[in-house]
Scaffold this motif. Structure first.
Motif, PDB file in Angstrom:
ATOM      1  N   GLU A  22      -0.409  -3.818  -5.916  1.00  0.00           N
ATOM      2  CA  GLU A  22      -0.729  -2.578  -5.198  1.00  0.00           C
ATOM      3  C   GLU A  22      -1.703  -2.851  -4.054  1.00  0.00           C
ATOM      4  N   LYS A  23      -2.644  -3.761  -4.266  1.00  0.00           N
ATOM      5  CA  LYS A  23      -3.571  -4.134  -3.183  1.00  0.00           C
ATOM      6  C   LYS A  23      -2.811  -4.782  -2.031  1.00  0.00           C
ATOM      7  N   ASN A  24      -1.839  -5.625  -2.373  1.00  0.00           N
ATOM      8  CA  ASN A  24      -1.014  -6.255  -1.333  1.00  0.00           C
ATOM      9  C   ASN A  24      -0.238  -5.203  -0.555  1.00  0.00           C
ATOM     10  N   ASN A  25       0.333  -4.236  -1.286  1.00  0.00           N
ATOM     11  CA  ASN A  25       1.060  -3.151  -0.615  1.00  0.00           C
ATOM     12  C   ASN A  25       0.136  -2.370   0.314  1.00  0.00           C
ATOM     13  N   LEU A  26      -1.077  -2.107  -0.146  1.00  0.00           N
ATOM     14  CA  LEU A  26      -2.053  -1.396   0.678  1.00  0.00           C
ATOM     15  C   LEU A  26      -2.373  -2.202   1.941  1.00  0.00           C
ATOM     16  N   LYS A  31      -1.961  -2.889   7.735  1.00  0.00           N
ATOM     17  CA  LYS A  31      -1.584  -3.733   8.874  1.00  0.00           C
ATOM     18  C   LYS A  31      -0.575  -2.996   9.759  1.00  0.00           C
ATOM     19  N   GLU A  32       0.409  -2.353   9.131  1.00  0.00           N
ATOM     20  CA  GLU A  32       1.400  -1.596   9.903  1.00  0.00           C
ATOM     21  C   GLU A  32       0.729  -0.459  10.668  1.00  0.00           C
ATOM     22  N   LEU A  33      -0.224   0.217  10.028  1.00  0.00           N
ATOM     23  CA  LEU A  33      -0.954   1.302  10.689  1.00  0.00           C
ATOM     24  C   LEU A  33      -1.726   0.769  11.891  1.00  0.00           C
ATOM     25  N   ASN A  34      -2.398  -0.347  11.717  1.00  0.00           N
ATOM     26  CA  ASN A  34      -3.149  -0.936  12.837  1.00  0.00           C
ATOM     27  C   ASN A  34      -2.227  -1.340  13.980  1.00  0.00           C
ATOM     28  N   GLN A  35      -1.050  -1.857  13.651  1.00  0.00           N
ATOM     29  CA  GLN A  35      -0.096  -2.236  14.695  1.00  0.00           C
ATOM     30  C   GLN A  35       0.384  -0.999  15.456  1.00  0.00           C
ATOM     31  N   LEU A  36       0.629   0.094  14.730  1.00  0.00           N
ATOM     32  CA  LEU A  36       1.039   1.336  15.397  1.00  0.00           C
ATOM     33  C   LEU A  36      -0.064   1.847  16.319  1.00  0.00           C
ATOM     34  N   LYS A  37      -1.298   1.744  15.871  1.00  0.00           N
ATOM     35  CA  LYS A  37      -2.425   2.208  16.698  1.00  0.00           C
ATOM     36  C   LYS A  37      -2.556   1.353  17.957  1.00  0.00           C
ATOM     37  N   LEU A  38      -2.367   0.047  17.804  1.00  0.00           N
ATOM     38  CA  LEU A  38      -2.418  -0.829  18.980  1.00  0.00           C
ATOM     39  C   LEU A  38      -1.290  -0.489  19.957  1.00  0.00           C
ATOM     40  N   LYS A  39      -0.113  -0.251  19.402  1.00  0.00           N
ATOM     41  CA  LYS A  39       1.033   0.113  20.236  1.00  0.00           C
ATOM     42  C   LYS A  39       0.758   1.426  20.969  1.00  0.00           C
ATOM     43  N   GLU A  94       0.671   7.581   3.976  1.00  0.00           N
ATOM     44  CA  GLU A  94       1.115   6.500   3.090  1.00  0.00           C
ATOM     45  C   GLU A  94      -0.060   5.633   2.647  1.00  0.00           C
ATOM     46  N   VAL A  95      -0.929   5.300   3.604  1.00  0.00           N
ATOM     47  CA  VAL A  95      -2.096   4.469   3.290  1.00  0.00           C
ATOM     48  C   VAL A  95      -3.003   5.190   2.289  1.00  0.00           C
ATOM     49  N   GLU A  96      -3.251   6.466   2.505  1.00  0.00           N
ATOM     50  CA  GLU A  96      -4.100   7.239   1.597  1.00  0.00           C
ATOM     51  C   GLU A  96      -3.484   7.309   0.199  1.00  0.00           C
ATOM     52  N   THR A  97      -2.181   7.524   0.138  1.00  0.00           N
ATOM     53  CA  THR A  97      -1.497   7.573  -1.150  1.00  0.00           C
ATOM     54  C   THR A  97      -1.617   6.232  -1.865  1.00  0.00           C
ATOM     55  N   GLN A  98      -1.389   5.159  -1.119  1.00  0.00           N
ATOM     56  CA  GLN A  98      -1.479   3.817  -1.706  1.00  0.00           C
ATOM     57  C   GLN A  98      -2.908   3.516  -2.125  1.00  0.00           C
ATOM     58  N   LEU A  99      -3.869   3.980  -1.370  1.00  0.00           N
ATOM     59  CA  LEU A  99      -5.277   3.776  -1.716  1.00  0.00           C
ATOM     60  C   LEU A  99      -5.593   4.444  -3.057  1.00  0.00           C
ATOM     61  N   GLN A 100      -5.055   5.638  -3.271  1.00  0.00           N
ATOM     62  CA  GLN A 100      -5.265   6.323  -4.549  1.00  0.00           C
ATOM     63  C   GLN A 100      -4.624   5.543  -5.701  1.00  0.00           C
ATOM     64  N   ILE A 101      -3.463   4.958  -5.444  1.00  0.00           N
ATOM     65  CA  ILE A 101      -2.807   4.139  -6.465  1.00  0.00           C
ATOM     66  C   ILE A 101      -3.672   2.931  -6.805  1.00  0.00           C
ATOM     67  N   VAL A 102      -4.240   2.294  -5.781  1.00  0.00           N
ATOM     68  CA  VAL A 102      -5.110   1.131  -5.999  1.00  0.00           C
ATOM     69  C   VAL A 102      -6.357   1.551  -6.781  1.00  0.00           C
ATOM     70  N   ILE A 103      -6.918   2.695  -6.441  1.00  0.00           N
ATOM     71  CA  ILE A 103      -8.111   3.179  -7.153  1.00  0.00           C
ATOM     72  C   ILE A 103      -7.793   3.401  -8.632  1.00  0.00           C
ATOM     73  N   GLU A 104      -6.667   4.018  -8.908  1.00  0.00           N
ATOM     74  CA  GLU A 104      -6.277   4.259 -10.305  1.00  0.00           C
ATOM     75  C   GLU A 104      -6.042   2.941 -11.047  1.00  0.00           C
ATOM     76  N   ALA A 105      -5.375   2.004 -10.402  1.00  0.00           N
ATOM     77  CA  ALA A 105      -5.124   0.703 -11.031  1.00  0.00           C
ATOM     78  C   ALA A 105      -6.438  -0.030 -11.284  1.00  0.00           C
ATOM     79  N   THR A 106      -7.380   0.092 -10.359  1.00  0.00           N
ATOM     80  CA  THR A 106      -8.697  -0.530 -10.523  1.00  0.00           C
ATOM     81  C   THR A 106      -9.424   0.087 -11.712  1.00  0.00           C
ATOM     82  N   LYS A 107      -9.326   1.401 -11.859  1.00  0.00           N
ATOM     83  CA  LYS A 107      -9.963   2.080 -12.995  1.00  0.00           C
ATOM     84  C   LYS A 107      -9.366   1.585 -14.319  1.00  0.00           C
ATOM     85  N   GLU A 108      -8.047   1.432 -14.345  1.00  0.00           N
ATOM     86  CA  GLU A 108      -7.392   0.961 -15.569  1.00  0.00           C
ATOM     87  C   GLU A 108      -7.854  -0.447 -15.935  1.00  0.00           C
TER      88      GLU A 108
END
Length: 150
Positions: A22-26, A31-39, A94-108
């Motif tokens: 999940e961290k890798n997915n995040l 990275k994709e978000l940063n590329q879009l912002k640069l574009k 998407e990033v925020e959703t994935q961040l919540q998934i990472v937070i939950e996995a970290t808690k577990e």
């Protein structure tokens, strides 16, 4: 006494693997978000540059066809800017959703780590009690042998 073995070690390893995935997915999404912002930044600079060129060309009295072509180009690029902003907004969700998934996995994983610590403490306590019992038996056996020999 036997070596400590966490009873939920397999589950803990599995949860840690999920967390890493999940961290890798995040990371990929960020990275994709940063590329879009640069574009977007590049595209906005292009629109600004072409708008400035158009203003300068208008001062030099350009042909109406040239003006229309430049204006269409700028309009098209402005539409691209709006589309890119929409993509960025979606990617941020998407990033925020994935961040919540990472937070939950970290808690577990954290919960399992705390459970492992508690089990280890219980193991140490049981080991200490067993050693105390062994020493007591040894001492009382020694007393008994002394009484018999007397």
């Amino acid at each position: 006494m036997k070596k400590f073995q966490f009873s939920m070690e397999k589950l803990q390893n599995y949860k840690e693997q999920i967390l890493e995935s999940e961290k890798n997915n995040l990371g990929i999404l960020q990275k994709e978000l940063n590329q879009l912002k640069l574009k977007l930044d590049e595209l906005m600079r292009l629109v600004d540059m072409k708008s400035n060129e158009l203003e300068y060309a208008m001062l030099k009295s350009i042909a109406p066809a040239d003006f229309a072509a430049r204006k269409r180009f700028i309009t098209f690029k402005q539409q691209e800017v709006h589309e890119l902003k929409r993509e960025i907004a979606l990617k941020q969700v998407e990033v925020e959703t994935q961040l919540q998934i990472v937070i939950e996995a970290t808690k577990e994983v954290s919960t399992l780590e705390k459970l492992e610590e508690r089990q280890f403490e219980e193991h140490k306590y049981a080991e200490m009690k067993e050693e105390e019992l062994f020493i007591e038996e040894f001492v009382s056996g020694e007393r008994f042998r002394k009484q018999i020999s007397n």
